[in-house]
Design a protein around this motif. Structure first.
Motif, PDB file in Angstrom:
ATOM      1  N   GLU A 122       0.904   8.460  -6.379  1.00  0.00           N
ATOM      2  CA  GLU A 122       0.300   9.655  -5.767  1.00  0.00           C
ATOM      3  C   GLU A 122      -1.223   9.545  -5.691  1.00  0.00           C
ATOM      4  O   GLU A 122      -1.958  10.439  -6.095  1.00  0.00           O
ATOM      5  CB  GLU A 122       0.693  10.915  -6.551  1.00  0.00           C
ATOM      6  CG  GLU A 122       2.175  11.208  -6.526  1.00  0.00           C
ATOM      7  CD  GLU A 122       2.510  12.487  -7.280  1.00  0.00           C
ATOM      8  OE1 GLU A 122       1.590  13.094  -7.854  1.00  0.00           O
ATOM      9  OE2 GLU A 122       3.693  12.869  -7.289  1.00  0.00           O
ATOM     10  N   ILE A 123      -1.674   8.382  -5.189  1.00  0.00           N
ATOM     11  CA  ILE A 123      -3.111   8.195  -5.016  1.00  0.00           C
ATOM     12  C   ILE A 123      -3.405   7.814  -3.570  1.00  0.00           C
ATOM     13  O   ILE A 123      -2.512   7.430  -2.815  1.00  0.00           O
ATOM     14  CB  ILE A 123      -3.667   7.100  -5.959  1.00  0.00           C
ATOM     15  CG1 ILE A 123      -2.976   5.752  -5.676  1.00  0.00           C
ATOM     16  CG2 ILE A 123      -3.504   7.489  -7.405  1.00  0.00           C
ATOM     17  CD1 ILE A 123      -3.608   4.617  -6.429  1.00  0.00           C
ATOM     18  N   ASP A 124      -4.659   7.913  -3.209  1.00  0.00           N
ATOM     19  CA  ASP A 124      -5.076   7.645  -1.838  1.00  0.00           C
ATOM     20  C   ASP A 124      -4.789   6.192  -1.460  1.00  0.00           C
ATOM     21  O   ASP A 124      -5.009   5.268  -2.259  1.00  0.00           O
ATOM     22  CB  ASP A 124      -6.569   7.951  -1.690  1.00  0.00           C
ATOM     23  CG  ASP A 124      -6.984   7.986  -0.235  1.00  0.00           C
ATOM     24  OD1 ASP A 124      -7.352   6.915   0.284  1.00  0.00           O
ATOM     25  OD2 ASP A 124      -6.944   9.078   0.380  1.00  0.00           O
ATOM     26  N   LYS A 125      -4.315   5.978  -0.234  1.00  0.00           N
ATOM     27  CA  LYS A 125      -3.995   4.615   0.224  1.00  0.00           C
ATOM     28  C   LYS A 125      -5.227   3.723   0.226  1.00  0.00           C
ATOM     29  O   LYS A 125      -5.137   2.516  -0.028  1.00  0.00           O
ATOM     30  CB  LYS A 125      -3.389   4.659   1.629  1.00  0.00           C
ATOM     31  CG  LYS A 125      -1.986   5.256   1.684  1.00  0.00           C
ATOM     32  CD  LYS A 125      -1.426   5.202   3.099  1.00  0.00           C
ATOM     33  CE  LYS A 125       0.000   5.779   3.139  1.00  0.00           C
ATOM     34  NZ  LYS A 125       0.570   5.730   4.506  1.00  0.00           N
ATOM     35  N   ASP A 126      -6.390   4.287   0.526  1.00  0.00           N
ATOM     36  CA  ASP A 126      -7.605   3.476   0.594  1.00  0.00           C
ATOM     37  C   ASP A 126      -7.904   2.820  -0.749  1.00  0.00           C
ATOM     38  O   ASP A 126      -8.463   1.725  -0.800  1.00  0.00           O
ATOM     39  CB  ASP A 126      -8.786   4.351   1.022  1.00  0.00           C
ATOM     40  CG  ASP A 126      -9.970   3.511   1.461  1.00  0.00           C
ATOM     41  OD1 ASP A 126      -9.801   2.656   2.348  1.00  0.00           O
ATOM     42  OD2 ASP A 126     -11.067   3.692   0.875  1.00  0.00           O
ATOM     43  N   VAL A 143      -5.661   1.202  -9.435  1.00  0.00           N
ATOM     44  CA  VAL A 143      -4.781   2.373  -9.486  1.00  0.00           C
ATOM     45  C   VAL A 143      -5.070   3.202 -10.737  1.00  0.00           C
ATOM     46  O   VAL A 143      -5.150   4.429 -10.693  1.00  0.00           O
ATOM     47  CB  VAL A 143      -3.300   1.947  -9.455  1.00  0.00           C
ATOM     48  CG1 VAL A 143      -2.394   3.115  -9.791  1.00  0.00           C
ATOM     49  CG2 VAL A 143      -2.941   1.391  -8.080  1.00  0.00           C
ATOM     50  N   VAL A 171      -5.676   1.631  -2.847  1.00  0.00           N
ATOM     51  CA  VAL A 171      -4.822   0.450  -2.936  1.00  0.00           C
ATOM     52  C   VAL A 171      -5.343  -0.656  -2.017  1.00  0.00           C
ATOM     53  O   VAL A 171      -5.349  -1.842  -2.390  1.00  0.00           O
ATOM     54  CB  VAL A 171      -3.366   0.805  -2.580  1.00  0.00           C
ATOM     55  CG1 VAL A 171      -2.460  -0.404  -2.816  1.00  0.00           C
ATOM     56  CG2 VAL A 171      -2.882   1.990  -3.387  1.00  0.00           C
ATOM     57  N   VAL A 204       0.838  -1.202   0.000  1.00  0.00           N
ATOM     58  CA  VAL A 204       0.000   0.000   0.000  1.00  0.00           C
ATOM     59  C   VAL A 204       0.873   1.253   0.000  1.00  0.00           C
ATOM     60  O   VAL A 204       0.624   2.213  -0.747  1.00  0.00           O
ATOM     61  CB  VAL A 204      -0.951   0.003   1.216  1.00  0.00           C
ATOM     62  CG1 VAL A 204      -1.645   1.371   1.350  1.00  0.00           C
ATOM     63  CG2 VAL A 204      -1.977  -1.103   1.079  1.00  0.00           C
ATOM     64  N   GLU A 205       1.903   1.235   0.814  1.00  0.00           N
ATOM     65  CA  GLU A 205       2.783   2.394   0.933  1.00  0.00           C
ATOM     66  C   GLU A 205       3.496   2.680  -0.396  1.00  0.00           C
ATOM     67  O   GLU A 205       3.557   3.839  -0.852  1.00  0.00           O
ATOM     68  CB  GLU A 205       3.817   2.137   2.031  1.00  0.00           C
ATOM     69  CG  GLU A 205       4.624   3.357   2.435  1.00  0.00           C
ATOM     70  CD  GLU A 205       3.797   4.385   3.199  1.00  0.00           C
ATOM     71  OE1 GLU A 205       4.102   5.594   3.086  1.00  0.00           O
ATOM     72  OE2 GLU A 205       2.834   3.979   3.883  1.00  0.00           O
ATOM     73  N   SER A 213       0.977   3.777  -3.212  1.00  0.00           N
ATOM     74  CA  SER A 213       0.405   5.084  -2.894  1.00  0.00           C
ATOM     75  C   SER A 213       1.406   6.206  -3.179  1.00  0.00           C
ATOM     76  O   SER A 213       1.051   7.245  -3.736  1.00  0.00           O
ATOM     77  CB  SER A 213      -0.022   5.127  -1.429  1.00  0.00           C
ATOM     78  OG  SER A 213      -0.508   6.403  -1.087  1.00  0.00           O
ATOM     79  N   ASN A 214       2.661   5.966  -2.817  1.00  0.00           N
ATOM     80  CA  ASN A 214       3.691   6.996  -3.019  1.00  0.00           C
ATOM     81  C   ASN A 214       4.069   7.140  -4.498  1.00  0.00           C
ATOM     82  O   ASN A 214       4.253   8.249  -4.999  1.00  0.00           O
ATOM     83  CB  ASN A 214       4.938   6.660  -2.194  1.00  0.00           C
ATOM     84  CG  ASN A 214       4.692   6.834  -0.702  1.00  0.00           C
ATOM     85  OD1 ASN A 214       3.799   7.572  -0.294  1.00  0.00           O
ATOM     86  ND2 ASN A 214       5.474   6.128   0.116  1.00  0.00           N
TER      87      ASN A 214
END
Length: 504
Positions: free
Chosen positions: A18-22, A126, A24, A10-11, A14-15
């Protein structure tokens, strides 16, 4: 261990994206649900819930609560995914049809999920998030100028890289004709639409829209951006020529000079961006006739006849200036028409004068015949703009008194004669109705009205066949008939002829 792997995935995603962790987390849940369903022989429904803080997850098998179906041999149609309402209510009396019953089952190991399956599920989520993010970012920018680098060219259409993994599309019809574009070129365009499509977000850009011309001048001319100069309209023949109407909100400022710039620097900058498209800067004017004269530049207009009903203007120009007024392929008059919103017809001034004299002579003779007045008075009435007896009968007295040489006695006499002429005409029309009757097919014909039908019948045009044999000029002698309506009526009357010819 699995929970740490989930948090790590997830980390990273997300990084990187550049999208919201939720988003993923939801992708991983979908992958785990698919793996859970796949390991069962029978089709089942499953739900996976991941704890967003610890990475721990639980799996639940699901059944939809349904009412008994009389057409089913068993209790339910799909036993592996459905449960009867009465059975579900044994555990929860408050449950109802449409609810879902869940039971926790063993979870699949995150480390044993087919790598490709999990990867595809995550990538899909994603991508969807990226698409939505791009749409949200550019939706508010619709109608603005965008700049990008030509990424690829396919069959005349161009794909632009706007940066940040954002791609824009310029269709072939939105490209300037014969413009030399190569991969790697940096070009500007007008963002005309933003749509979320199956293949990804599509930012639709145009190089031919008049709005691009406006946006470029707003960029090049600070006075426009500041509001000191207003752009009142634009028209383009992409890659060839354009017209831009401007006005100044400060009487001390010359709007045309400001847009042209020192030694033409500003307008030249825009021309270079538009593949050499020549731009005429037009001074807007509150008088529509004067605005049209300005828009026809560089041609000189000698006179204008305005038809408010048709929203058109006839522009008379000198014979030596005729080709310039029309422009190559009608370009000049076409752009002026688009810019002003008026239908413009360019005519030779000498011919226009002859037509005007002929029309005045026709009206003059009509006044002499119907009002029994001498030629001088009839000519004055025609020259000041009177075209019908009705106008003389009902125009305000004050307007007629403004005519040079007309006194109150003359005006009253003219109005009286006009009203008498109208009365005589009305009586004659009524008598005609009593003695002459148009045929039923003429009365019922589309576009025909009773008054016109009886007027036609009084002149021997009784049937549709009679009307079909007439020319446009023949019908122009009847009241309220324009060339356009005359043509429509004649073609409608001839339709049965065409039908007969086709059947043969």
């Amino acid at each position: 261990m699995a929970n740490k792997e989930i948090l790590l995935v997830v980390e990273v995603f997300s990084n990187e994206k550049e999208i919201d962790k939720d988003v993923v987390f939801q992708a991983i849940e979908s992958a785990l649900e698919a793996a859970t369903v796949k390991r069962h022989i029978n089709t089942i429904k499953a739900r996976v819930a991941i704890d967003r803080k610890t990475g721990d997850y639980k799996t639940y098998r699901q059944w939809d609560v349904v009412a008994p179906n009389p057409s089913c041999v068993g209790d339910v149609e799909f036993p592996t995914t459905q449960v009867l309402l009465e059975v579900a209510q044994l555990d929860d009396p408050a449950i109802k049809v449409g609810d879902v019953v869940e039971e926790e089952i063993d979870s699949v190991d995150f480390g044993r999920i087919a790598a490709q399956h999990a990867k595809q599920a995550i990538i899909q989520k994603v991508r969807e998030a990226e698409r939505k993010k791009i749409v949200d970012a550019y939706q508010s920018r619709m109608g603005e100028l965008v700049t990008g680098i030509v990424k690829r060219i396919e069959k005349g259409s161009v794909f632009l890289d706007l940066g940040g993994h954002v791609e824009a599309f310029i269709a072939k019809e939105d490209m300037i004709p014969r413009e030399a574009i190569r991969i790697g070129d940096r070009i500007r365009g007008y963002l005309k639409d933003v749509r979320l499509e199956q293949r990804g977000p599509q930012l639709f850009v145009s190089r031919t829209a008049p709005e691009l011309l406006v946006a470029l001048f707003r960029l090049e001319v600070p006075e426009i951006a500041e509001g000191t100069i207003s752009i009142m309209g634009a028209a383009r023949d992409p890659g060839s020529r354009a017209k831009l109407a401007v006005k100044s909100n400060d009487p001390r400022l010359d709007p045309v000079g400001s847009c042209v710039g020192m030694r033409g620097a500003r307008v030249q900058s825009v021309t270079n961006e538009l593949a050499g498209e020549r731009v005429d800067i037009i001074l807007w004017h509150p008088s529509e006739a004067q605005f049209v004269i300005n828009a026809m530049s560089p041609a000189e207009i000698q006179s204008i006849i305005v038809d408010e009903d048709k929203h058109s203007m006839d522009l008379a120009v000198g014979s030596d200036n005729l080709s310039q007024a029309i422009g190559r392929g009608g370009q000049n008059v076409r752009l002026a028409s688009q810019l002003t919103g008026w239908e413009l017809n360019v005519i030779d001034a000498s011919k226009a004068e002859l037509n005007s004299e002929a029309e005045i002579g026709k009206v003059k003779q009509m006044f002499m015949d119907q009002l029994d007045i001498d030629a001088d008075v009839a000519l004055i009435l025609a020259e000041v703009g009177f075209n019908t007896v009705e106008e003389i009968a009902y125009v305000p007295v004050s307007e007629m008194l403004d005519i040079e040489g007309f006194d109150e006695d003359l005006v009253n006499e003219l109005r009286s004669r006009a009203k008498d002429a109208l009365l005589i005409s009305a009586i004659a029309a009524e008598e005609t109705r009593e003695t002459v009757h148009p045929a039923e097919d003429l009365l019922a014909m589309a576009g025909m009205d009773d008054d016109l039908a009886y007027e036609l019948a009084s002149q021997g045009i009784v049937t549709m066949d009679d009307l079909a044999e007439q020319s446009i000029d023949d019908l122009l002698n009847f009241s309220g008939i324009t060339e356009e309506r005359a043509a429509e009526l004649i073609m409608k009357a001839r339709e049965p002829w065409f039908a007969e010819a086709k059947s043969e």
